[in-house]
Design a protein around this motif. Sequence first.
Motif, short mmCIF file in Angstrom:
data_model
loop_
_atom_site.label_atom_id
_atom_site.label_comp_id
_atom_site.label_asym_id
_atom_site.label_seq_id
_atom_site.Cartn_x
_atom_site.Cartn_y
_atom_site.Cartn_z
N LYS A 188 0.86 -1.19 0.00
CA LYS A 188 0.00 0.00 0.00
C LYS A 188 0.89 1.24 0.00
N THR A 189 0.36 2.33 -0.53
CA THR A 189 1.12 3.57 -0.63
C THR A 189 0.62 4.60 0.38
N VAL A 190 1.56 5.21 1.09
CA VAL A 190 1.28 6.28 2.03
C VAL A 190 1.91 7.55 1.48
N LEU A 191 1.11 8.61 1.37
CA LEU A 191 1.61 9.91 0.97
C LEU A 191 1.83 10.75 2.22
N VAL A 205 -2.07 4.02 10.72
CA VAL A 205 -2.05 3.77 9.28
C VAL A 205 -2.65 2.41 8.98
N ALA A 206 -2.27 1.40 9.74
CA ALA A 206 -2.82 0.05 9.52
C ALA A 206 -4.34 0.03 9.67
N LYS A 207 -4.86 0.73 10.68
CA LYS A 207 -6.32 0.78 10.87
C LYS A 207 -7.00 1.52 9.73
N ALA A 208 -6.38 2.59 9.24
CA ALA A 208 -6.97 3.35 8.13
C ALA A 208 -7.03 2.51 6.86
N LEU A 209 -6.13 1.57 6.72
CA LEU A 209 -6.06 0.73 5.52
C LEU A 209 -6.87 -0.55 5.62
N SER A 210 -7.34 -0.87 6.82
CA SER A 210 -8.10 -2.11 6.97
C SER A 210 -9.54 -1.90 6.49
N PRO A 211 -10.11 -2.94 5.87
CA PRO A 211 -11.46 -2.80 5.31
C PRO A 211 -12.54 -2.57 6.35
N SER A 256 -13.90 15.23 8.48
CA SER A 256 -13.20 15.31 7.20
C SER A 256 -11.87 14.56 7.18
N TYR A 257 -11.49 13.98 8.32
CA TYR A 257 -10.25 13.21 8.38
C TYR A 257 -10.49 11.93 9.16
N TYR A 258 -9.62 10.95 8.92
CA TYR A 258 -9.77 9.65 9.56
C TYR A 258 -9.33 9.68 11.02
N ALA A 259 -8.17 10.26 11.28
CA ALA A 259 -7.60 10.30 12.63
C ALA A 259 -6.62 11.46 12.69
N ALA A 260 -6.16 11.76 13.91
CA ALA A 260 -5.17 12.81 14.10
C ALA A 260 -4.09 12.31 15.05
N LEU A 261 -2.85 12.62 14.72
CA LEU A 261 -1.70 12.28 15.56
C LEU A 261 -0.95 13.56 15.89
N GLN A 262 -0.41 13.60 17.08
CA GLN A 262 0.32 14.79 17.51
C GLN A 262 1.82 14.58 17.34
#
Length: 124
Positions: A6-9, A118-124, A100-106
């Motif tokens: 998978k690609t992460v930008l 990232v793994a959670k954002a990519l899981s179906p 408007s966004y999936y999650a936020a990290l500080q």
Amino acid sequence: MNDSRKTVLVVDDTAEQIALMSGILNSHYRVEAAKDGERALKIAATEPQPDVILLDLLMPGMTGREVLWHLCSDPMTFEIPVIIVSSAGVEALGEDLKGSYYAALQKPINPEALLETVAKALSP
């Protein structure tokens, strides 16, 4: 060689942050980077599109908020999960960005939290 990962930008205006996040993600994902909002939008709309976007909010020129607005309003990019990466606390993101966004990290980035999010954002 065909890279089926998978690609992460990673979108951040500082080379140090790009290097840090890329270093954490490289062994698991293909990583692309953009140092400004315009470049990020161009990459996001180009096939193959990134599978997830890590977006800094505080950038000169086009801010992360503006990039997020463009991503959400474009039919080509609105389904790409966006993870906000900011030195401001999550509570400072404001109600206008909610939904408007999936999650936020500080920042500073916690490597385990970055990989897990990232793994959670990519899981179906």
